[in-house]
Write an enzyme that holds these catalytic residues in place. Structure first.
Site, PDB file in Angstrom:
ATOM      1  N   MET A   1       0.855  -1.199   0.000  1.00  0.00           N
ATOM      2  CA  MET A   1       0.000   0.000   0.000  1.00  0.00           C
ATOM      3  C   MET A   1       0.891   1.249   0.000  1.00  0.00           C
ATOM      4  SD  MET A   1      -3.400  -0.950   2.112  1.00  0.00           S
ATOM      5  CE  MET A   1      -2.769  -0.659   3.747  1.00  0.00           C
TER       6      MET A   1
ATOM      7  N   HIS B   1       9.357  -3.547   3.396  1.00  0.00           N
ATOM      8  CA  HIS B   1       8.922  -3.753   2.007  1.00  0.00           C
ATOM      9  C   HIS B   1      10.128  -4.043   1.113  1.00  0.00           C
ATOM     10  CE1 HIS B   1       5.673  -0.898   3.471  1.00  0.00           C
ATOM     11  NE2 HIS B   1       4.959  -1.903   3.014  1.00  0.00           N
TER      12      HIS B   1
ATOM     13  N   GLN C   1     -10.203  -2.609   2.744  1.00  0.00           N
ATOM     14  CA  GLN C   1      -9.662  -3.271   3.938  1.00  0.00           C
ATOM     15  C   GLN C   1      -9.603  -2.344   5.148  1.00  0.00           C
ATOM     16  OE1 GLN C   1      -5.787  -4.131   1.797  1.00  0.00           O
ATOM     17  NE2 GLN C   1      -4.933  -3.850   3.834  1.00  0.00           N
TER      18      GLN C   1
ATOM     19  N   LYS D   1       5.217 -10.082   9.280  1.00  0.00           N
ATOM     20  CA  LYS D   1       4.625  -9.214  10.304  1.00  0.00           C
ATOM     21  C   LYS D   1       3.096  -9.334  10.311  1.00  0.00           C
ATOM     22  CE  LYS D   1       4.448  -4.664  10.280  1.00  0.00           C
ATOM     23  NZ  LYS D   1       3.055  -4.318  10.626  1.00  0.00           N
ATOM     24  N   ASP D   2       2.515  -9.452   9.117  1.00  0.00           N
ATOM     25  CA  ASP D   2       1.059  -9.664   9.040  1.00  0.00           C
ATOM     26  C   ASP D   2       0.808 -11.166   8.957  1.00  0.00           C
ATOM     27  OD1 ASP D   2       0.099  -6.993   9.087  1.00  0.00           O
ATOM     28  OD2 ASP D   2       0.836  -6.736   7.044  1.00  0.00           O
TER      29      ASP D   2
ATOM     30  N   SER E   1       4.431   0.955   8.205  1.00  0.00           N
ATOM     31  CA  SER E   1       4.161   2.291   7.646  1.00  0.00           C
ATOM     32  C   SER E   1       3.468   3.151   8.704  1.00  0.00           C
ATOM     33  CB  SER E   1       3.284   2.180   6.407  1.00  0.00           C
ATOM     34  OG  SER E   1       3.914   1.358   5.458  1.00  0.00           O
TER      35      SER E   1
HETATM   36  O1  PAF Z   1       0.021  -5.916   3.555  1.00  0.00           O
HETATM   37  C1  PAF Z   1      -0.431  -4.968   2.889  1.00  0.00           C
HETATM   38  O2  PAF Z   1       0.218  -3.953   2.692  1.00  0.00           O
HETATM   39  C2  PAF Z   1      -1.827  -5.059   2.300  1.00  0.00           C
HETATM   40  O3  PAF Z   1      -2.692  -5.720   3.157  1.00  0.00           O
HETATM   41  C3  PAF Z   1      -1.847  -5.719   0.904  1.00  0.00           C
HETATM   42  C4  PAF Z   1      -1.384  -7.158   0.946  1.00  0.00           C
HETATM   43  C5  PAF Z   1      -0.961  -4.922  -0.048  1.00  0.00           C
HETATM   44  C6  PAF Z   1      -3.271  -5.708   0.339  1.00  0.00           C
HETATM   45  O4  PAF Z   1      -3.773  -4.418   0.208  1.00  0.00           O
END
Ligand code: PAF
Length: 283
Positions: A30, A37, A61, A149-150, A186
Site C-alpha cells: 500500500m 517492504h 480493507q 509481520k502480518d 508504515s
Molecule cells: O500488507 C499490505 O500492505 C496489504 O494488506 C496488501 C497485501 C498490499 C493488500 O492491500
C-alpha cells in the site's frame, strides 16, 4: 522502471512477458515503503526475472473509523526507492479502475477472516483477500511476496490460494525490526516520540514470552498472562489482543506442542500496531 497506472496496460505488459517465459515476482503493497517492504523486493529480485510492486491503498480493507484518508501516500519517494532496487514495474491503479461503482463480488476466507485482527477489524481480511485476488488475476505473478509481520494475512492468503487453486507461489519474508526491536510498519510514522517509546511494549511482551518458552514453559494461558503483564506496565498502550494460535489455521492453542504463532495487537495512542513471533518446541 515502468510506471503502470491502468489494468489494461498491466495486462498488456504481462501478456508480452509471458511469451518470453520470464518468471514474474509480485510484491503487493500500500506504499509508504520502508526496509520491510524493500526486503520483500530484494527477495523478489533474487527469485524472479521480473519484479512488479503494486502500490494501492485499498479502501475495502479499512473500517469506517480507520485511517484510509490519512494513510501515508508518497509515490515520488516510493518510486525513487524502487528504482534503486531495480524494480521493473510499479503498478498503481486508481480506486475507480480496481472497484467499478456497482461491484458486489468479494473473496472471503470464511472463519479464518474473523480471527486475530479480523475480530477487531470486521471486513478487513475480506478486503485484503478481494484485492489480492484481483492483483493476482491482473498481474498473473508466478510468485508473490508477503511479510511475516502480518502473520494472519499470510495464513489467510495461503488458504485462499490453496482453496481457489490459484497458480501462484507464496513466499514469506521475516519481520524487519528497528535496532530497539520495534517491527517496521508504515503506521510507525504516526507515532510521536513518546508513543514511539511506548510502542516497544509490543516487542518487549513477545520477548518476555519467548524467554519463558525457551525455559520450557508451554501452557498458553500462562504465557499470554506474562505477555499481558508487560502491557499493564505501559499506560499509553491499549491491548487489542495477545493470542497464541496455530500459524496455519489461526485456531487458539492451549498447550504449545507444535509450531505456534504468538501474536499481539495494541493501540499506542490512536495508532494500531501488530507484531508476532513464531515458536517451535522441536527446535
Ligand atoms: O500488507 C499490505 O500492505 C496489504 O494488506 C496488501 C497485501 C498490499 C493488500 O492491500
Amino acid at each position: 522502471m515502468k510506471l503502470v497506472k491502468t489494468i489494461d496496460e498491466m495486462r498488456a505488459f504481462r501478456k508480452a512477458t509471458r511469451k518470453s517465459g520470464q518468471r514474474l515476482g509480485l510484491v503487493p503493497t500500500m506504499g509508504a515503503l520502508h526496509e520491510g517492504h524493500l526486503s520483500l523486493v530484494r527477495a523478489a529480485r533474487e527469485k524472479s526475472d521480473l519484479v512488479t510492486v503494486s502500490i494501492f491503498v485499498n479502501p475495502t480493507q479499512f473500517g469506517p473509523n480507520e485511517d484510509f484518508a490519512k494513510y501515508p501516500r508518497n509515490l515520488e519517494s516510493d518510486s525513487a526507492l524502487l528504482q534503486r532496487e531495480k524494480v521493473d514495474v510499479i503498478f498503481t491503479p486508481s480506486v475507480e479502475d480496481m472497484y467499478p461503482a456497482d461491484a458486489v463480488t468479494w473473496v472471503t476466507v470464511e472463519g479464518m477472516s474473523d480471527r486475530l485482527c479480523g475480530k477487531s477489524r470486521p471486513g478487513h481480511f475480506r478486503g485484503v483477500t478481494t484485492v489480492v485476488s484481483k492483483l493476482f488475476h491482473i498481474i498473473e505473478p508466478d510468485v508473490a511476496f508477503f511479510g511475516q509481520k502480518d502473520a494472519a494475512q499470510v495464513a489467510i492468503i495461503r488458504r485462499m490460494v490453496r482453496d481457489l487453486n490459484m497458480p501462484v507461489a507464496i513466499e514469506v519474508c521475516p519481520i524487519i525490526r528497528e535496532s530497539d526491536g520495534l517491527a517496521l510498519s508504515s503506521r510507525n510514522a504516526y507515532l510521536n516520540p513518546g508513543e514511539r517509546k511506548s510502542a516497544l511494549v509490543l516487542s518487549r511482551s513477545l520477548q518476555r514470552v519467548q524467554k519463558l518458552f525457551d525455559e520450557g514453559k508451554r501452557d498458553a494461558e500462562r504465557l499470554i498472562t506474562a505477555g499481558k503483564q508487560e502491557f499493564a506496565k505501559e499506560p499509553a498502550a491499549r491491548l487489542d489482543y495477545f493470542e497464541i494460535v496455530d500459524p496455519d489455521s489461526l485456531e487458539p492453542i492451549s498447550t504449545i506442542l507444535q509450531r505456534a504463532l504468538i501474536a499481539v495487537a495494541a493501540f499506542i495512542g490512536n495508532t494500531r500496531l501488530i507484531d508476532n513471533i513464531l515458536v517451535d518446541p522441536q527446535f
